[in-house]
Design an enzyme around this catalytic site. Structure first.
Site, PDB file in Angstrom:
ATOM      1  N   ASP A 167      36.895 -20.849   5.008  1.00 42.16           N
ATOM      2  CA  ASP A 167      37.667 -21.013   6.250  1.00 42.16           C
ATOM      3  C   ASP A 167      39.127 -20.578   6.090  1.00 42.16           C
ATOM      4  O   ASP A 167      39.836 -20.416   7.087  1.00 42.16           O
ATOM      5  CB  ASP A 167      37.623 -22.480   6.718  1.00 42.16           C
ATOM      6  CG  ASP A 167      36.220 -22.908   7.118  1.00 42.16           C
ATOM      7  OD1 ASP A 167      35.381 -22.043   7.401  1.00 42.16           O
ATOM      8  OD2 ASP A 167      35.961 -24.126   7.135  1.00 42.16           O
ATOM      9  N   ARG A 223      39.381 -24.069  19.722  1.00 44.58           N
ATOM     10  CA  ARG A 223      38.310 -24.886  19.127  1.00 44.58           C
ATOM     11  C   ARG A 223      38.794 -25.652  17.906  1.00 44.58           C
ATOM     12  O   ARG A 223      38.215 -26.680  17.554  1.00 44.58           O
ATOM     13  CB  ARG A 223      37.139 -23.987  18.686  1.00 44.58           C
ATOM     14  CG  ARG A 223      36.310 -23.423  19.828  1.00 44.58           C
ATOM     15  CD  ARG A 223      35.116 -22.663  19.267  1.00 44.58           C
ATOM     16  NE  ARG A 223      34.581 -23.385  18.125  1.00 44.58           N
ATOM     17  CZ  ARG A 223      34.280 -22.843  16.945  1.00 44.58           C
ATOM     18  NH1 ARG A 223      34.401 -21.559  16.755  1.00 44.58           N
ATOM     19  NH2 ARG A 223      33.823 -23.591  15.958  1.00 44.58           N
ATOM     20  N   CYS A 262      25.787 -16.869  15.380  1.00 48.39           N
ATOM     21  CA  CYS A 262      27.085 -17.105  15.987  1.00 48.39           C
ATOM     22  C   CYS A 262      27.999 -15.984  15.520  1.00 48.39           C
ATOM     23  O   CYS A 262      27.566 -15.048  14.848  1.00 48.39           O
ATOM     24  CB  CYS A 262      27.649 -18.452  15.598  1.00 48.39           C
ATOM     25  SG  CYS A 262      28.307 -18.504  13.956  1.00 48.39           S
ATOM     26  N   LYS A 304      39.213 -31.053  12.079  1.00 54.72           N
ATOM     27  CA  LYS A 304      38.072 -30.790  12.973  1.00 54.72           C
ATOM     28  C   LYS A 304      36.747 -31.049  12.260  1.00 54.72           C
ATOM     29  O   LYS A 304      35.877 -31.729  12.775  1.00 54.72           O
ATOM     30  CB  LYS A 304      38.110 -29.316  13.440  1.00 54.72           C
ATOM     31  CG  LYS A 304      36.817 -28.852  14.082  1.00 54.72           C
ATOM     32  CD  LYS A 304      36.877 -27.428  14.565  1.00 54.72           C
ATOM     33  CE  LYS A 304      36.545 -26.365  13.542  1.00 54.72           C
ATOM     34  NZ  LYS A 304      35.124 -26.219  13.216  1.00 54.72           N
ATOM     35  N   ASN A 305      36.627 -30.514  11.048  1.00 56.85           N
ATOM     36  CA  ASN A 305      35.333 -30.578  10.370  1.00 56.85           C
ATOM     37  C   ASN A 305      35.027 -31.958   9.805  1.00 56.85           C
ATOM     38  O   ASN A 305      33.933 -32.201   9.288  1.00 56.85           O
ATOM     39  CB  ASN A 305      35.247 -29.500   9.284  1.00 56.85           C
ATOM     40  CG  ASN A 305      35.169 -28.113   9.909  1.00 56.85           C
ATOM     41  OD1 ASN A 305      34.945 -27.983  11.114  1.00 56.85           O
ATOM     42  ND2 ASN A 305      35.368 -27.083   9.102  1.00 56.85           N
ATOM     43  N   ARG A 314      22.932 -18.268  11.513  1.00 57.78           N
ATOM     44  CA  ARG A 314      23.216 -19.631  11.032  1.00 57.78           C
ATOM     45  C   ARG A 314      21.890 -20.406  10.968  1.00 57.78           C
ATOM     46  O   ARG A 314      21.586 -21.219  11.835  1.00 57.78           O
ATOM     47  CB  ARG A 314      24.198 -20.341  11.963  1.00 57.78           C
ATOM     48  CG  ARG A 314      25.546 -19.686  12.153  1.00 57.78           C
ATOM     49  CD  ARG A 314      26.483 -19.847  10.975  1.00 57.78           C
ATOM     50  NE  ARG A 314      27.020 -21.167  10.795  1.00 57.78           N
ATOM     51  CZ  ARG A 314      28.204 -21.579  11.247  1.00 57.78           C
ATOM     52  NH1 ARG A 314      28.951 -20.757  11.948  1.00 57.78           N
ATOM     53  NH2 ARG A 314      28.642 -22.785  10.985  1.00 57.78           N
ATOM     54  N   PRO A 315      21.070 -20.133   9.926  1.00 56.09           N
ATOM     55  CA  PRO A 315      19.778 -20.808   9.835  1.00 56.09           C
ATOM     56  C   PRO A 315      19.946 -22.321   9.624  1.00 56.09           C
ATOM     57  O   PRO A 315      20.996 -22.775   9.165  1.00 56.09           O
ATOM     58  CB  PRO A 315      19.114 -20.162   8.616  1.00 56.09           C
ATOM     59  CG  PRO A 315      20.199 -19.488   7.862  1.00 56.09           C
ATOM     60  CD  PRO A 315      21.323 -19.218   8.805  1.00 56.09           C
ATOM     61  N   ILE A 316      18.904 -23.086   9.993  1.00 57.79           N
ATOM     62  CA  ILE A 316      18.965 -24.544   9.792  1.00 57.79           C
ATOM     63  C   ILE A 316      17.768 -25.024   8.968  1.00 57.79           C
ATOM     64  O   ILE A 316      17.371 -26.169   9.035  1.00 57.79           O
ATOM     65  CB  ILE A 316      19.030 -25.307  11.138  1.00 57.79           C
ATOM     66  CG1 ILE A 316      17.871 -24.906  12.068  1.00 57.79           C
ATOM     67  CG2 ILE A 316      20.362 -25.072  11.837  1.00 57.79           C
ATOM     68  CD1 ILE A 316      17.691 -25.860  13.255  1.00 57.79           C
ATOM     69  N   ASP A 317      17.212 -24.074   8.173  1.00 61.26           N
ATOM     70  CA  ASP A 317      16.025 -24.415   7.387  1.00 61.26           C
ATOM     71  C   ASP A 317      16.255 -25.594   6.441  1.00 61.26           C
ATOM     72  O   ASP A 317      15.388 -26.454   6.270  1.00 61.26           O
ATOM     73  CB  ASP A 317      15.550 -23.171   6.602  1.00 61.26           C
ATOM     74  CG  ASP A 317      16.674 -22.550   5.785  1.00 61.26           C
ATOM     75  OD1 ASP A 317      17.795 -22.388   6.324  1.00 61.26           O
ATOM     76  OD2 ASP A 317      16.454 -22.230   4.602  1.00 61.26           O
TER      77      ASP A 317
HETATM   78  N1  EPU Z   1      22.688 -22.207   5.477  1.00 58.99           N
HETATM   79  C1  EPU Z   1      21.351 -21.874   5.440  1.00 58.99           C
HETATM   80  N2  EPU Z   1      20.455 -22.792   5.872  1.00 58.99           N
HETATM   81  C2  EPU Z   1      20.828 -24.019   6.350  1.00 58.99           C
HETATM   82  C3  EPU Z   1      22.203 -24.338   6.375  1.00 58.99           C
HETATM   83  C4  EPU Z   1      23.109 -23.404   5.930  1.00 58.99           C
HETATM   84  O1  EPU Z   1      20.982 -20.785   5.023  1.00 58.99           O
HETATM   85  O2  EPU Z   1      19.940 -24.813   6.721  1.00 58.99           O
HETATM   86  C5  EPU Z   1      23.682 -21.205   4.995  1.00 58.99           C
HETATM   87  C6  EPU Z   1      24.620 -20.771   6.128  1.00 58.99           C
HETATM   88  O3  EPU Z   1      24.042 -19.758   6.923  1.00 58.99           O
HETATM   89  C7  EPU Z   1      25.827 -20.319   5.385  1.00 58.99           C
HETATM   90  C8  EPU Z   1      25.876 -21.263   4.186  1.00 58.99           C
HETATM   91  O4  EPU Z   1      24.555 -21.817   4.065  1.00 58.99           O
HETATM   92  O5  EPU Z   1      25.642 -19.019   4.930  1.00 58.99           O
HETATM   93  C9  EPU Z   1      26.896 -22.378   4.297  1.00 58.99           C
HETATM   94  O6  EPU Z   1      26.660 -23.117   5.460  1.00 58.99           O
HETATM   95  P1  EPU Z   1      27.017 -24.656   5.602  1.00 58.99           P
HETATM   96  O7  EPU Z   1      25.804 -25.361   6.093  1.00 58.99           O
HETATM   97  O8  EPU Z   1      27.667 -25.147   4.350  1.00 58.99           O
HETATM   98  O9  EPU Z   1      28.118 -24.596   6.758  1.00 58.99           O
HETATM   99  P2  EPU Z   1      28.175 -25.441   8.072  1.00 58.99           P
HETATM  100  O10 EPU Z   1      27.879 -26.871   7.814  1.00 58.99           O
HETATM  101  O11 EPU Z   1      27.415 -24.760   9.143  1.00 58.99           O
HETATM  102  C10 EPU Z   1      30.696 -26.078   7.764  1.00 58.99           C
HETATM  103  C11 EPU Z   1      31.963 -25.933   8.575  1.00 58.99           C
HETATM  104  C12 EPU Z   1      32.366 -24.478   8.604  1.00 58.99           C
HETATM  105  C13 EPU Z   1      32.588 -24.008   7.172  1.00 58.99           C
HETATM  106  C14 EPU Z   1      31.310 -24.241   6.340  1.00 58.99           C
HETATM  107  C15 EPU Z   1      31.484 -23.897   4.881  1.00 58.99           C
HETATM  108  C16 EPU Z   1      31.810 -27.748  10.158  1.00 58.99           C
HETATM  109  C17 EPU Z   1      31.657 -28.186  11.561  1.00 58.99           C
HETATM  110  N3  EPU Z   1      31.717 -26.429   9.916  1.00 58.99           N
HETATM  111  O12 EPU Z   1      29.725 -25.289   8.438  1.00 58.99           O
HETATM  112  O13 EPU Z   1      33.605 -24.416   9.311  1.00 58.99           O
HETATM  113  O14 EPU Z   1      32.919 -22.650   7.159  1.00 58.99           O
HETATM  114  O15 EPU Z   1      30.926 -25.626   6.430  1.00 58.99           O
HETATM  115  O16 EPU Z   1      32.501 -24.614   4.312  1.00 58.99           O
HETATM  116  O17 EPU Z   1      32.057 -28.565   9.279  1.00 58.99           O
HETATM  117  C18 EPU Z   1      35.292 -23.459  10.642  1.00 58.99           C
HETATM  118  O18 EPU Z   1      35.847 -24.567  10.657  1.00 58.99           O
HETATM  119  O19 EPU Z   1      35.851 -22.398  11.069  1.00 58.99           O
HETATM  120  C19 EPU Z   1      33.922 -23.360  10.121  1.00 58.99           C
HETATM  121  C20 EPU Z   1      33.131 -22.332  10.362  1.00 58.99           C
END
Ligand code: EPU
Length: 419
Positions: free
Chosen positions: A308, A400, A116, A22-23, A121-124
């Site tokens: 995960d 999902r 969520c 999926k990811n 889930r910040p996107i900064d």
């Molecule tokens: N974070 C920030 N700011 C940002 C982005 C992330 O603070 O701008 C924080 C997040 O809040 C979190 C940490 O950084 O605490 C890690 O987040 P990351 O961005 O690495 O995760 P993601 O890209 O949102 C993907 C997977 C997740 C998996 C994580 C970590 C996908 C679609 N999702 O999420 O998968 O847990 O990486 O490996 O690839 C799942 O499959 O169940 C799932 C949640």
């Protein structure tokens, strides 16, 4: 609302071919909207998140079909740049589209994904990186608009404060067709990032260093179509292995990614299960009672123990001999499954990011509810090892991420049905 009725207590035995990841599929589907030409994605898993991604692509004007394990995406004529609120809400990973939409059309409008079930889930990091690459970003009451000067991004040197998977992917997606070179320091090293890069390279992109902490992307003028097979899903793999470890029995997992699963397997084998590895196969046999894990299990970015897989391993360790300790370092709310596991008779105490799991002799079936994807899968793991019948609601979370889940569990001899 559909439910699973699961009757535990049977040993599991059989062979499974692992689904595509999926990811990996989601960012690759997003990457297919860049450049020209048709992308044919094999082993694309049939999951609600994949169908949500397909709806986003269609909304943006791409031709996209997903059928019989193959997604075919042609971006010709796609000029849409807005992701509507409802599609954004359907799947938190919609954020994965912003790098590609900006790269293709020079602007992008979307809503903040907000929190969520795993916590905030910040996107900064995503936004700071896009800004460095030339995007002007404004926020109108939660609708975010990004716009590139002259519709083209420029290369930049970006050091991520944390190796975020999504931010690394968005930078790559914007950088492949940007002007000049982009260097990402402290990049995420997850195998799914390597799969995305290998797909983009087949299409003509110039990317080096994926799988390491520094990725260098040189922008190119054109990308063309290609055929790509999505990598195996290491988290689904961890789920089926944990399930067999907990219920007892043996499993042969085919189409696996053994090397990429090593951070999980090296912990699981400390439970006393016999595990044999071949290049793309894993054999596991679980006979005697599992042993607890002596060292603290700390979730970390790859190649650390994957967040995960935390819940599914915990579901197996609740019936192990002795106490195991987890430390969740990636997400704030990733222990919600512990409430259901305790209701089934487990002994788990959560204190902030630490969960102490004292192994009990047996679990019993209960009425429980899945509150997130991996937590839901963990409840199935526990239910298969429990005495009696479990009624599990909230299974849309499981849909999902797990393809034909009950079919796979039934193949192994697990008693599960959807009602
Ligand atoms: N974070 C920030 N700011 C940002 C982005 C992330 O603070 O701008 C924080 C997040 O809040 C979190 C940490 O950084 O605490 C890690 O987040 P990351 O961005 O690495 O995760 P993601 O890209 O949102 C993907 C997977 C997740 C998996 C994580 C970590 C996908 C679609 N999702 O999420 O998968 O847990 O990486 O490996 O690839 C799942 O499959 O169940 C799932 C949640």
């Amino acid at each position: 609302m559909q439910k699973y009725i699961i009757t535990g207590g049977s040993r599991l035995s059989g062979e499974l071919t692992l689904q595509g990841s999926k990811n990996s599929a989601l960012p690759i589907m997003s990457a297919a909207m860049l450049g020209d030409g048709e992308s044919v994605l094999k082993r694309c898993p049939a999951l609600t998140d994949v169908y949500s991604a397909s709806r986003i692509l269609s909304y943006l004007g791409c031709k996209c079909t997903v059928a019989d394990g193959t997604a075919i995406i042609d971006p010709a004529g796609s000029s849409g740049y807005e992701i509507p609120d409802d599609l954004m809400r359907e799947m938190r990973s919609s954020i994965m589209f912003i790098g590609a939409i900006l790269g293709r059309n020079g602007e992008c409008t979307f809503s903040t994904p907000g929190g969520c079930e795993l916590g905030p889930r910040p996107i900064d990091m995503h936004l700071a990186a896009l800004r460095k690459m030339g995007a002007d970003i404004s926020d109108n009451g939660g609708r975010i608009h990004c716009r590139l000067n002259k519709r083209k991004a420029h290369g930049a040197k970006i050091t991520l404060p944390f190796p975020s998977v999504g931010a690394t992917e968005n930078i790559i997606l914007l950088a492949v067709c940007a002007e000049g070179e982009t260097i990402v320091n402290n990049a995420a090293r997850e195998p799914e990032i390597c799969d995305l890069c290998s797909f983009l390279r087949k299409r003509g992109a110039d990317i080096k260093g994926d799988g390491e902490s520094t990725i260098v992307i040189s922008g190119v003028d054109k990308l063309h179509g290609c055929e790509h097979t999505i990598m195996p899903d290491r988290i689904a793999g961890a789920t089926y292995l944990s399930m067999t470890a907990a219920a007892g029995g043996e499993i042969i997992l085919k189409n696996t990614c053994t090397a990429e699963m090593e951070p999980f397997i090296s912990v699981l084998e400390q439970t006393g299960c016999r595990i044999y590895l071949a290049e793309d196969r894993i054999y596991l046999r679980s006979g005697a009672r599992l042993r607890a894990i002596r060292d603290r299990i700390r979730t970390m970015p790859h190649p650390g123990f994957p967040t995960d897989s935390q819940a599914v391993l915990m579901a197996a360790l609740v019936i192990a001999e002795g106490a195991s300790v987890f430390e969740e370092n990636l997400f704030d709310c990733r222990y919600r499954h512990t409430v259901a596991l305790n209701k089934m008779g487990a002994d788990i105490v959560v204190m902030g990011k630490v969960a102490v799991v004292r192994g009990v002799e047996r679990l019993k079936g209960a009425d429980i509810e899945a509150t997130d994807l991996r937590g839901g899968a963990a409840m199935v793991v526990a239910a298969l090892a429990a005495e009696g019948t479990t009624c599990l609601s909230g299974i849309s979370h499981i849909d999902r991420g797990y393809e034909k889940f009950e079919e796979a569990v039934s193949t192994l001899g697990g008693k599960i049905r959807r009602v």
